[in-house]
Design an enzyme around this catalytic site. Sequence first.
Site, PDB file in Angstrom:
ATOM      1  N   ASP A  59       0.863  -1.190   0.000  1.00 25.76           N
ATOM      2  CA  ASP A  59       0.000   0.000   0.000  1.00 25.76           C
ATOM      3  C   ASP A  59       0.899   1.240   0.000  1.00 25.76           C
ATOM      4  OD1 ASP A  59      -1.704   2.092   0.691  1.00 25.76           O
ATOM      5  OD2 ASP A  59      -2.817   0.900   2.172  1.00 25.76           O
ATOM      6  N   THR A 125      -5.013  14.106 -13.574  1.00 28.61           N
ATOM      7  CA  THR A 125      -6.141  13.990 -14.502  1.00 28.61           C
ATOM      8  C   THR A 125      -6.662  15.376 -14.894  1.00 28.61           C
ATOM      9  OG1 THR A 125      -8.496  13.397 -14.554  1.00 28.61           O
ATOM     10  CG2 THR A 125      -7.529  13.638 -12.399  1.00 28.61           C
ATOM     11  N   ASP A 126      -7.274  15.465 -16.071  1.00 25.47           N
ATOM     12  CA  ASP A 126      -7.877  16.743 -16.472  1.00 25.47           C
ATOM     13  C   ASP A 126      -9.076  17.096 -15.590  1.00 25.47           C
ATOM     14  OD1 ASP A 126      -9.667  14.823 -17.413  1.00 25.47           O
ATOM     15  OD2 ASP A 126      -9.781  15.618 -19.457  1.00 25.47           O
ATOM     16  N   SER A 154     -11.987  13.863  -8.036  1.00 25.99           N
ATOM     17  CA  SER A 154     -11.147  14.889  -8.673  1.00 25.99           C
ATOM     18  C   SER A 154     -10.580  15.856  -7.647  1.00 25.99           C
ATOM     19  CB  SER A 154     -11.910  15.611  -9.787  1.00 25.99           C
ATOM     20  OG  SER A 154     -13.124  16.129  -9.334  1.00 25.99           O
ATOM     21  N   LYS A 157      -7.480  14.282  -6.297  1.00 23.67           N
ATOM     22  CA  LYS A 157      -6.376  14.381  -7.254  1.00 23.67           C
ATOM     23  C   LYS A 157      -5.835  15.809  -7.301  1.00 23.67           C
ATOM     24  CE  LYS A 157      -5.087  11.536  -9.757  1.00 23.67           C
ATOM     25  NZ  LYS A 157      -4.060  10.462  -9.607  1.00 23.67           N
ATOM     26  N   ASN A 182      -9.554  11.354 -20.641  1.00 24.81           N
ATOM     27  CA  ASN A 182     -10.004   9.955 -20.495  1.00 24.81           C
ATOM     28  C   ASN A 182      -9.234   9.018 -21.411  1.00 24.81           C
ATOM     29  OD1 ASN A 182     -12.288  11.642 -19.496  1.00 24.81           O
ATOM     30  ND2 ASN A 182     -13.215   9.646 -19.160  1.00 24.81           N
ATOM     31  N   ARG A 217     -16.467  13.755 -23.274  1.00 24.93           N
ATOM     32  CA  ARG A 217     -15.126  13.434 -22.792  1.00 24.93           C
ATOM     33  C   ARG A 217     -14.174  13.474 -23.981  1.00 24.93           C
ATOM     34  NH1 ARG A 217     -17.579  14.480 -18.923  1.00 24.93           N
ATOM     35  NH2 ARG A 217     -17.832  13.342 -16.971  1.00 24.93           N
ATOM     36  N   ASN A 252     -21.095  10.926 -24.751  1.00 21.63           N
ATOM     37  CA  ASN A 252     -21.209   9.529 -24.306  1.00 21.63           C
ATOM     38  C   ASN A 252     -22.141   8.711 -25.192  1.00 21.63           C
ATOM     39  OD1 ASN A 252     -19.540  10.175 -22.179  1.00 21.63           O
ATOM     40  ND2 ASN A 252     -21.230  10.532 -20.743  1.00 21.63           N
ATOM     41  N   ASP A 275     -28.923  10.429 -13.582  1.00 26.45           N
ATOM     42  CA  ASP A 275     -27.637  11.075 -13.834  1.00 26.45           C
ATOM     43  C   ASP A 275     -26.726  10.981 -12.610  1.00 26.45           C
ATOM     44  OD1 ASP A 275     -25.784  12.370 -15.327  1.00 26.45           O
ATOM     45  OD2 ASP A 275     -26.922  14.220 -15.607  1.00 26.45           O
ATOM     46  N   HIS A 279     -22.442  15.728 -12.128  1.00 21.26           N
ATOM     47  CA  HIS A 279     -21.831  15.206 -13.367  1.00 21.26           C
ATOM     48  C   HIS A 279     -21.151  16.297 -14.204  1.00 21.26           C
ATOM     49  CE1 HIS A 279     -22.600  12.064 -16.796  1.00 21.26           C
ATOM     50  NE2 HIS A 279     -21.334  12.411 -16.693  1.00 21.26           N
TER      51      HIS A 279
HETATM   52  P1  NAD Z   1      -7.132   1.839 -12.010  1.00 16.17           P
HETATM   53  O1  NAD Z   1      -8.193   2.015 -10.989  1.00 16.17           O
HETATM   54  O2  NAD Z   1      -7.365   0.931 -13.176  1.00 16.17           O
HETATM   55  O3  NAD Z   1      -5.797   1.317 -11.304  1.00 16.17           O
HETATM   56  C1  NAD Z   1      -5.339   1.806 -10.074  1.00 16.17           C
HETATM   57  C2  NAD Z   1      -4.304   0.829  -9.528  1.00 16.17           C
HETATM   58  O4  NAD Z   1      -3.807   1.380  -8.298  1.00 16.17           O
HETATM   59  C3  NAD Z   1      -4.881  -0.550  -9.189  1.00 16.17           C
HETATM   60  O5  NAD Z   1      -4.013  -1.564  -9.656  1.00 16.17           O
HETATM   61  C4  NAD Z   1      -4.945  -0.559  -7.667  1.00 16.17           C
HETATM   62  O6  NAD Z   1      -4.791  -1.849  -7.096  1.00 16.17           O
HETATM   63  C5  NAD Z   1      -3.775   0.357  -7.319  1.00 16.17           C
HETATM   64  N1  NAD Z   1      -3.933   0.980  -5.992  1.00 16.17           N
HETATM   65  C6  NAD Z   1      -5.046   1.583  -5.489  1.00 16.17           C
HETATM   66  N2  NAD Z   1      -4.805   2.016  -4.238  1.00 16.17           N
HETATM   67  C7  NAD Z   1      -3.509   1.689  -3.950  1.00 16.17           C
HETATM   68  C8  NAD Z   1      -2.678   1.886  -2.817  1.00 16.17           C
HETATM   69  N3  NAD Z   1      -3.139   2.502  -1.712  1.00 16.17           N
HETATM   70  N4  NAD Z   1      -1.406   1.444  -2.868  1.00 16.17           N
HETATM   71  C9  NAD Z   1      -0.932   0.809  -3.977  1.00 16.17           C
HETATM   72  N5  NAD Z   1      -1.687   0.594  -5.064  1.00 16.17           N
HETATM   73  C10 NAD Z   1      -2.957   1.027  -5.062  1.00 16.17           C
HETATM   74  O7  NAD Z   1      -6.763   3.311 -12.486  1.00 16.17           O
HETATM   75  P2  NAD Z   1      -6.262   3.840 -13.905  1.00 16.17           P
HETATM   76  O8  NAD Z   1      -7.425   4.140 -14.748  1.00 16.17           O
HETATM   77  O9  NAD Z   1      -5.194   2.951 -14.406  1.00 16.17           O
HETATM   78  O10 NAD Z   1      -5.633   5.222 -13.471  1.00 16.17           O
HETATM   79  C11 NAD Z   1      -4.254   5.335 -13.129  1.00 16.17           C
HETATM   80  C12 NAD Z   1      -3.936   6.777 -12.814  1.00 16.17           C
HETATM   81  O11 NAD Z   1      -4.236   7.594 -13.936  1.00 16.17           O
HETATM   82  C13 NAD Z   1      -4.759   7.332 -11.649  1.00 16.17           C
HETATM   83  O12 NAD Z   1      -3.922   8.130 -10.871  1.00 16.17           O
HETATM   84  C14 NAD Z   1      -5.833   8.164 -12.323  1.00 16.17           C
HETATM   85  O13 NAD Z   1      -6.222   9.226 -11.501  1.00 16.17           O
HETATM   86  C15 NAD Z   1      -5.107   8.652 -13.553  1.00 16.17           C
HETATM   87  N6  NAD Z   1      -5.922   8.946 -14.736  1.00 16.17           N
HETATM   88  C16 NAD Z   1      -6.774   8.006 -15.247  1.00 16.17           C
HETATM   89  C17 NAD Z   1      -7.483   8.294 -16.412  1.00 16.17           C
HETATM   90  C18 NAD Z   1      -8.394   7.266 -17.041  1.00 16.17           C
HETATM   91  O14 NAD Z   1      -9.055   7.570 -18.026  1.00 16.17           O
HETATM   92  N7  NAD Z   1      -8.447   6.045 -16.552  1.00 16.17           N
HETATM   93  C19 NAD Z   1      -7.340   9.533 -17.035  1.00 16.17           C
HETATM   94  C20 NAD Z   1      -6.457  10.471 -16.487  1.00 16.17           C
HETATM   95  C21 NAD Z   1      -5.763  10.164 -15.342  1.00 16.17           C
HETATM   96  P1  TYD Z   2     -16.128   7.204 -16.630  1.00 11.59           P
HETATM   97  O1  TYD Z   2     -15.617   6.132 -17.539  1.00 11.59           O
HETATM   98  O2  TYD Z   2     -16.560   6.835 -15.252  1.00 11.59           O
HETATM   99  O3  TYD Z   2     -14.983   8.319 -16.595  1.00 11.59           O
HETATM  100  P2  TYD Z   2     -15.031   9.830 -15.956  1.00 11.59           P
HETATM  101  O4  TYD Z   2     -16.301  10.025 -15.225  1.00 11.59           O
HETATM  102  O5  TYD Z   2     -13.855   9.815 -15.042  1.00 11.59           O
HETATM  103  O6  TYD Z   2     -14.899  10.734 -17.125  1.00 11.59           O
HETATM  104  O7  TYD Z   2     -17.345   7.922 -17.345  1.00 11.59           O
HETATM  105  C1  TYD Z   2     -17.197   8.537 -18.599  1.00 11.59           C
HETATM  106  C2  TYD Z   2     -18.528   9.196 -18.949  1.00 11.59           C
HETATM  107  O8  TYD Z   2     -19.511   8.178 -19.126  1.00 11.59           O
HETATM  108  C3  TYD Z   2     -19.056  10.092 -17.858  1.00 11.59           C
HETATM  109  O9  TYD Z   2     -19.687  11.228 -18.451  1.00 11.59           O
HETATM  110  C4  TYD Z   2     -20.088   9.247 -17.139  1.00 11.59           C
HETATM  111  C5  TYD Z   2     -20.619   8.360 -18.248  1.00 11.59           C
HETATM  112  N1  TYD Z   2     -21.074   7.014 -17.815  1.00 11.59           N
HETATM  113  C6  TYD Z   2     -22.351   6.562 -18.173  1.00 11.59           C
HETATM  114  O10 TYD Z   2     -23.132   7.269 -18.848  1.00 11.59           O
HETATM  115  N2  TYD Z   2     -22.735   5.321 -17.765  1.00 11.59           N
HETATM  116  C7  TYD Z   2     -21.944   4.509 -17.022  1.00 11.59           C
HETATM  117  O11 TYD Z   2     -22.356   3.393 -16.648  1.00 11.59           O
HETATM  118  C8  TYD Z   2     -20.614   4.981 -16.674  1.00 11.59           C
HETATM  119  C9  TYD Z   2     -19.680   4.133 -15.868  1.00 11.59           C
HETATM  120  C10 TYD Z   2     -20.229   6.238 -17.110  1.00 11.59           C
END
Ligand code: NAD
Ligand code: TYD
Length: 338
Positions: A59, A125-126, A154, A157, A182, A217, A252, A275, A279
């Site tokens: 962790d 993240t944005d 957010s 973050k 995203n 997004r 979406n 919703d 959002h």
């Molecule tokens: P994810 O949820 O798929 O993965 C997160 C990982 O972190 C998991 O493997 C989880 O086990 C690990 N984790 C969680 N808590 C932990 C802890 N306390 N100690 C050690 N490990 C821990 O997330 P993701 O989508 O891969 O996102 C990764 C990063 O990118 C995040 O910081 C997220 O904010 C950022 N991000 C994601 C997106 C997106 O679209 N997914 C976009 C922009 C930024």
């Molecule tokens: P998500 O993948 O959760 O990413 P983020 O909210 O971090 O951008 O969602 C992307 C968009 O899709 C967001 O506007 C919420 C919408 N959404 C749905 O409409 N239905 C769903 O079941 C989920 C998970 C997301």
Amino acid sequence: MNILITGGAGFIGSNFIYYMLEKHPEDRIICIDKLTYAGNMSTLQEALKSPRFVFYKADICDREEIYRIFDSEKPGAVINFAAESHVDRSIEDPEIFLRTNIIGTEVLMDACRRYGNIRFHQISTDEVYGDLPLDRPDVFFTEETPLHASSPYSSSKASADLLVLAYFRTYGLPVTVSRCSNNYGPYHFPEKLIPLMIANALNDRPLPVYGEGKNVRDWLYVEDHCRAVDLIVRNGRPGEVYNVGGHNEMANIDIVKLILNKLGKPESLITFVEDRKGHDLRYAIDPSKIHGELGWLPETKFGDGLDRTIKWYLENRSWWEDIISGEYMDYYERMYGG
Ligand code: NAD
Ligand code: TYD
């Protein structure tokens, strides 16, 4: 160089590990992951075969354990992907988001200070900028846009970002922050929009669209994000923030229809549901800084990236079918009912 990656069993972290193992044969990758519901060891199966990869289940909030790993592994750079990452879960229960996303980042940076002013990169993240109006397509997030986060996710973050920049100013820790839009691609946990819609469509289950599906997004293929992070860690200026995004805005509902169309499934599977609270309407990145300073541009067109993603989910059914069980299913029932 020894590069320490946290959150490597999750979506973007694992894609980054595979990118680095292939792109930089001179580097060794140390992965730390707590293996929460979002972390999956089967994702790292191939990486574990490499002599240049080592995994620790830990962790990032556990200071003693993190110091022990830094002490023995002596990383030259640390990239923090570990986070609680799902907005809907943060609305249900914010506390773990504050712990992992803020305190975890602090512990990692303290370790970086303690073991020799180690280069630290924060994956942000944005969403820290809040949202943009739907009727002003000419407005984008730049690095100067004020932080105005909307959700517990957010804001956690955004808090971490402030802390990271404070460690640069106060202690001179060589940090950078990237704020990406995203992502989509392989190993994306099926609670997020694109993989959830692919999985439900393949199982002929309803596709839950929040509100009217008009929220926008800015989608980026995960490999393009990985390349941006690699460039920033190697050539970015310490103390700087870099926005990452590819001018690929989609509503979406249009994405959901596109997925159904590509899979040959009927639009009648679409179900409009309540919703999301608070959002965010629209995210859109201005990537001029990373383009101008580091020459980064996205390479994957959305249509191609979505085809590759769908193909991956078709070819790796057991990966996501194993996930759609247990704790995740409980969450799904709570979220969507029935
Ligand atoms: P994810 O949820 O798929 O993965 C997160 C990982 O972190 C998991 O493997 C989880 O086990 C690990 N984790 C969680 N808590 C932990 C802890 N306390 N100690 C050690 N490990 C821990 O997330 P993701 O989508 O891969 O996102 C990764 C990063 O990118 C995040 O910081 C997220 O904010 C950022 N991000 C994601 C997106 C997106 O679209 N997914 C976009 C922009 C930024
Ligand atoms: P998500 O993948 O959760 O990413 P983020 O909210 O971090 O951008 O969602 C992307 C968009 O899709 C967001 O506007 C919420 C919408 N959404 C749905 O409409 N239905 C769903 O079941 C989920 C998970 C997301």
